[in-house]
Design a protein around this motif. Structure first.
Motif: not given
Length: 191
Positions: A127-142
């Motif tokens: 879910s986190v991986q999909n969220f990061v992809k969908d929102y185009g997040l480039t900062f670190p997600i620990p």
């Protein structure tokens, strides 16, 4: 006055009272939310309440969603926003585009790093991986898979963000979603 007219007037008065009550409740809720968004003044908290302004930010090492290790203490010399969130949280979803826009536009000029700590104990990694992809997040997600970092930072309500100065000291805590202007304002007050 007939019974029918009296009944209609009574019903109209009751409806007016209900509407007034609902409007007041909505205003109180809106005022409560807007005051939450301003952040918590850590100068007014006491030691019994947990982390306070001027405390050293508790160090942590976590693995990011893309498999890299990140340690907070290694970022000393930078201003850091430690944000706690989850994929299922509507205010977190609203906040993420603002954080990404700030990160894209200002983070390098302002010497700022964002660590968006996912409270993974309540989320699935996919879910986190999909969220990061969908929102185009480039900062670190620990990924806080055990929930220990969120507990240490007392991230009970999410999103919750800590503003940490370049010396590693906590300068403010924001409970609730932030927009770009709020982020700019809080970061401008960091050393």
């Amino acid at each position: 006055m007939t019974k029918k007219m009296f009944g209609l007037i009574t019903v109209a008065i009751l409806i007016a009272i209900m509407i007034a009550g609902l409007v007041k409740k909505n205003i109180d809720t809106e005022e409560s939310f807007s005051s939450e968004q301003r952040g918590v003044d850590l100068l007014e908290t006491t030691a019994e309440e947990g982390l306070t302004q001027g405390d050293m930010a508790p160090d942590f090492t976590l693995t990011t969603v893309d498999g890299k290790k990140v340690q907070l203490s290694e970022l000393k010399g930078k201003k850091v926003i430690v944000n706690f969130w989850a994929t299922w949280c509507p205010p977190c979803k609203a906040e993420m585009p603002h954080m990404q826009n700030y990160y894209d536009e200002f983070s390098q000029d302002e010497n700022v790093e964002i660590l968006a700590v996912n409270l993974t104990s309540g989320d699935k990694v996919e879910s986190v991986q999909n969220f990061v992809k969908d929102y185009g997040l480039t900062f670190p997600i620990p990924m806080d898979e055990e929930g220990m970092v969120g507990q240490t930072y007392e991230a009970i309500t999410i999103p919750t963000s800590y503003m940490i100065d370049s010396n590693g000291r906590i300068q403010n805590k924001v409970v609730g979603p932030m927009d770009e202007n709020m982020i700019k304002e809080f970061v401008s007050n960091l050393d």
